[in-house]
Design a protein around this motif. Structure first.
Motif, short mmCIF file in Angstrom:
data_model
loop_
_atom_site.label_atom_id
_atom_site.label_comp_id
_atom_site.label_asym_id
_atom_site.label_seq_id
_atom_site.Cartn_x
_atom_site.Cartn_y
_atom_site.Cartn_z
N ASP A 110 -36.47 -7.86 -18.50
CA ASP A 110 -36.47 -7.80 -17.04
C ASP A 110 -37.32 -8.91 -16.44
OD1 ASP A 110 -34.69 -5.78 -16.61
OD2 ASP A 110 -36.19 -4.19 -16.55
N ARG A 111 -38.48 -9.17 -17.04
CA ARG A 111 -39.31 -10.26 -16.54
C ARG A 111 -38.62 -11.61 -16.73
NH1 ARG A 111 -44.49 -10.39 -19.63
NH2 ARG A 111 -44.98 -12.11 -18.19
N PHE A 112 -37.95 -11.77 -17.85
CA PHE A 112 -37.22 -13.01 -18.13
C PHE A 112 -36.13 -13.26 -17.10
CE2 PHE A 112 -33.35 -14.64 -20.38
CZ PHE A 112 -33.74 -15.96 -20.50
N ARG A 113 -35.28 -12.27 -16.87
CA ARG A 113 -34.16 -12.50 -15.97
C ARG A 113 -34.64 -12.60 -14.53
NH1 ARG A 113 -33.27 -8.11 -12.11
NH2 ARG A 113 -33.67 -6.13 -13.20
N THR A 114 -35.74 -11.93 -14.18
CA THR A 114 -36.31 -12.07 -12.84
C THR A 114 -36.82 -13.48 -12.61
OG1 THR A 114 -36.93 -9.73 -12.77
CG2 THR A 114 -38.06 -11.20 -11.23
N ALA A 115 -37.44 -14.06 -13.63
CA ALA A 115 -37.93 -15.43 -13.52
C ALA A 115 -36.79 -16.42 -13.32
CB ALA A 115 -38.72 -15.80 -14.77
N LEU A 116 -35.60 -16.05 -13.81
CA LEU A 116 -34.42 -16.91 -13.62
C LEU A 116 -33.72 -16.65 -12.30
CD1 LEU A 116 -32.87 -16.74 -17.21
CD2 LEU A 116 -34.04 -18.70 -16.16
N GLY A 117 -34.19 -15.64 -11.55
CA GLY A 117 -33.56 -15.31 -10.29
C GLY A 117 -32.30 -14.48 -10.42
N ILE A 118 -32.16 -13.76 -11.54
CA ILE A 118 -30.98 -12.91 -11.76
C ILE A 118 -31.27 -11.53 -11.19
CG2 ILE A 118 -29.47 -11.88 -13.49
CD1 ILE A 118 -30.12 -14.26 -15.31
N ASP A 119 -30.49 -11.09 -10.21
CA ASP A 119 -30.76 -9.82 -9.54
C ASP A 119 -30.30 -8.63 -10.38
OD1 ASP A 119 -27.95 -9.40 -9.13
OD2 ASP A 119 -28.04 -10.58 -7.29
N ASP A 120 -30.62 -7.43 -9.91
CA ASP A 120 -30.35 -6.20 -10.67
C ASP A 120 -28.86 -6.03 -10.97
OD1 ASP A 120 -33.04 -5.72 -10.52
OD2 ASP A 120 -32.90 -4.10 -9.05
N ARG A 121 -28.03 -6.29 -9.97
CA ARG A 121 -26.59 -6.09 -10.13
C ARG A 121 -26.03 -7.03 -11.20
NH1 ARG A 121 -22.11 -3.27 -10.62
NH2 ARG A 121 -20.36 -3.89 -9.27
N HIS A 122 -26.35 -8.30 -11.11
CA HIS A 122 -25.87 -9.25 -12.11
C HIS A 122 -26.44 -8.90 -13.50
CE1 HIS A 122 -24.74 -11.62 -8.60
NE2 HIS A 122 -24.06 -12.43 -9.39
N ALA A 156 -27.39 -6.08 -14.75
CA ALA A 156 -26.80 -4.88 -15.35
C ALA A 156 -25.51 -5.20 -16.08
CB ALA A 156 -26.57 -3.83 -14.28
N LEU A 157 -24.70 -6.09 -15.49
CA LEU A 157 -23.42 -6.44 -16.11
C LEU A 157 -23.60 -7.48 -17.21
CD1 LEU A 157 -21.18 -6.60 -12.91
CD2 LEU A 157 -21.39 -4.73 -14.55
N MET A 158 -24.51 -8.43 -17.00
CA MET A 158 -24.74 -9.46 -18.01
C MET A 158 -25.29 -8.89 -19.30
SD MET A 158 -26.51 -12.65 -16.01
CE MET A 158 -25.56 -13.90 -15.16
N CYS A 159 -26.13 -7.87 -19.17
CA CYS A 159 -26.92 -7.40 -20.31
C CYS A 159 -26.38 -6.12 -20.92
CB CYS A 159 -28.37 -7.20 -19.89
SG CYS A 159 -29.11 -8.67 -19.18
N ARG A 160 -25.30 -5.59 -20.36
CA ARG A 160 -24.77 -4.31 -20.85
C ARG A 160 -24.47 -4.36 -22.35
NH1 ARG A 160 -21.56 0.01 -18.82
NH2 ARG A 160 -21.17 1.37 -20.63
N THR A 186 -22.31 -11.76 -23.46
CA THR A 186 -23.09 -12.08 -22.26
C THR A 186 -23.12 -13.58 -22.02
OG1 THR A 186 -25.25 -11.87 -21.16
CG2 THR A 186 -25.26 -12.24 -23.53
N ASN A 187 -23.31 -13.97 -20.77
CA ASN A 187 -23.55 -15.37 -20.46
C ASN A 187 -24.89 -15.57 -19.79
OD1 ASN A 187 -22.96 -14.18 -18.02
ND2 ASN A 187 -21.60 -15.80 -17.30
N VAL A 188 -25.81 -14.61 -19.98
CA VAL A 188 -27.11 -14.69 -19.31
C VAL A 188 -27.87 -15.96 -19.70
CG1 VAL A 188 -28.31 -13.32 -21.07
CG2 VAL A 188 -29.22 -13.39 -18.75
#
Length: 444
Positions: free
Chosen positions: A82-94, A96-100, A280-282
């Motif tokens: 969560d900290r990683f994707r937040t630092a990249l500016g990836i919001d909760d909605r994106h 959830a689908l990227m990381c499922r 995923t393409n995160v």
């Protein structure tokens, strides 16, 4: 480029000088299916040559960069995704689908590195880590078509030319994916998003042809065409073992029934009834390269050497919800002609602005807006130029070349070129630039 590849290029161009020279008209002699002709409507008049040892060495560096990028959550954030994707500016909605379907470890190595050769070395501009890769249908297939032209076959034999066969490597990767759910020879479905086949159908069918040439049973359609029987996806009445995913996250989020389309595929993957390639393409987010560049001290001496060797200087400019980074913006304003601006989460050249191609006011506005939306700046890498002889007129012209290095679990698996003549924008994308031409690579 090496002296060897330069000599071979000059030899090929010499064979194109005479108006009736067979090499000059080799492109017109290519035997391609109608599907492939539709997929590659704009071809450069000749192939490009690269020193195989030099190219493979760069491929090994790309494997290292992939490992570093996919290791960033652990390296920088103690495994807190969560900290990683937040630092990249990836919001909760994106997220959830990227990381499922991400799972515990990194996704399999699969992607396309967009690269410039700056006159002395290959430099990585972007790393598209994920399944929706444009151009892979040309890699391997087009060299084979060239080698069926007698003049090219003779030239290749004389100069010891070869090529990297993306088709066979991708087929093996998909077979390996199928084996994880017990599929001996998997049925692969290439899936577009809703309405995607109308725009990209010829390209997806060309990939299916490539896989069929490598004895993979392959179907093509849209995600909405799937039917589920006891949880297993079927396409056109046939059970699917591996999904080669070409439905993009942004286009899916535009659909009112996004979750209804994705959820059955998620469940089938989680239940072991299908494998989504790749899940995923995160890690394609461009901000990951900025992290490598800015925090190189976190890595070993050998890893830093790779970063310094292949990655231009780049920095995150901001992320959603954060205020402008005034100091960095001012630094980028001062370095306007040395930098390119890129939105972190977009693709296909969308939103890219070259500092030297816009005025100072536009550049500042771009930086300030980008600092609130998740973006980065990167040092401009000057591309090399490739000389081409026009088959009709015999005129020589120079084209900027953007290299594409395709990666599979076996490593570097092929390459291609997108090229554009100097004079306009240097953003080389097939999506919105009719001047772009494609061609293939031969190794020497």
């Amino acid at each position: 480029m090496s002296a060897r590849s330069d000599r071979i290029t000059e030899a090929y161009l010499a064979g194109c000088e005479a108006p009736d020279g067979p090499l000059r008209h080799a492109r017109a002699s290519l035997e391609l299916s109608e599907t492939k002709r539709l997929s590659w409507p704009r071809l450069l008049p000749r192939p490009i040559f690269v020193d195989e040892a030099e190219y493979r060495a760069f491929g090994r560096d790309l494997v290292t960069i992939y490992e570093l990028v996919t290791g960033l959550p652990q390296r920088m954030y103690g495994g807190d995704f969560d900290r990683f994707r937040t630092a990249l500016g990836i919001d909760d909605r994106h997220a959830a689908l990227m990381c499922r379907l991400l799972g515990e470890g990194p996704p399999p190595l699969y992607g396309r590195a967009d690269v410039y050769f700056d006159g002395s070395a290959f430099k990585l501009l972007e790393y598209n880590i994920g399944s929706a890769l444009g151009g892979l249908d040309m890699v391997g297939t087009l060299p084979k078509a060239y080698l069926k032209v007698p003049s090219v076959a003779e030239f290749a034999a004389e100069h010891g030319l070869g090529f990297l066969d993306m088709g066979s490597d991708l087929a093996e990767a998909l077979r390996g994916a199928g084996k994880t759910i017990g599929a001996g020879e998997p049925v692969v479905a290439i899936l577009e998003g809703p309405g995607g086949m109308a725009r990209y159908g010829h390209q997806r069918r060309a990939i299916a042809e490539l896989l069929a040439e490598n004895e993979i049973d392959c179907l093509v359609g849209e995600i909405g065409d799937l039917k589920f029987r006891h949880g297993k996806p079927h396409l056109h009445g046939t059970g699917v073992d591996v999904v080669l995913r070409y439905y993009g996250l942004e286009e899916m989020l535009e659909q009112p029934d996004c979750d209804e389309l994705l959820e059955p595929v998620f469940r089938a993957h989680e239940a072991g009834q299908v494998v989504v390639w790749t899940p995923t393409n995160v890690f394609s987010n461009k901000g990951t390269l900025a992290m490598l560049s800015e925090f190189a001290e976190l890595f070993t001496v050998d890893e830093r050497a790779v970063i310094e060797r292949v990655l231009p200087w780049c920095r995150m400019l901001g992320r959603p919800g954060a205020g402008p980074d005034t100091r960095r913006i001012e630094d980028c304003v001062a370095r306007k002609d040395q930098l390119v601006f890129k939105p972190a989460g977009l693709y296909g050249g969308q939103g890219v602005v070259i500092g030297q191609e816009v005025d100072a006011a536009t550049w500042r506005e771009t930086l300030e807006a980008g600092s609130r939306a998740g973006s980065l700046v990167q040092e401009i890498v000057p591309p090399n130029v490739e000389t081409v002889i026009d088959p009709e007129t015999g005129e020589r012209s120079e084209w900027y070349a953007l290299w594409a290095a395709f990666m599979t679990p076996s490593g570097l698996s092929g390459g291609g070129i997108r090229a554009i003549p100097p004079g306009g924008t240097t953003v080389i994308t097939m999506i919105n630039n009719a001047n772009v031409r494609n061609t293939c690579l031969f190794t020497c």
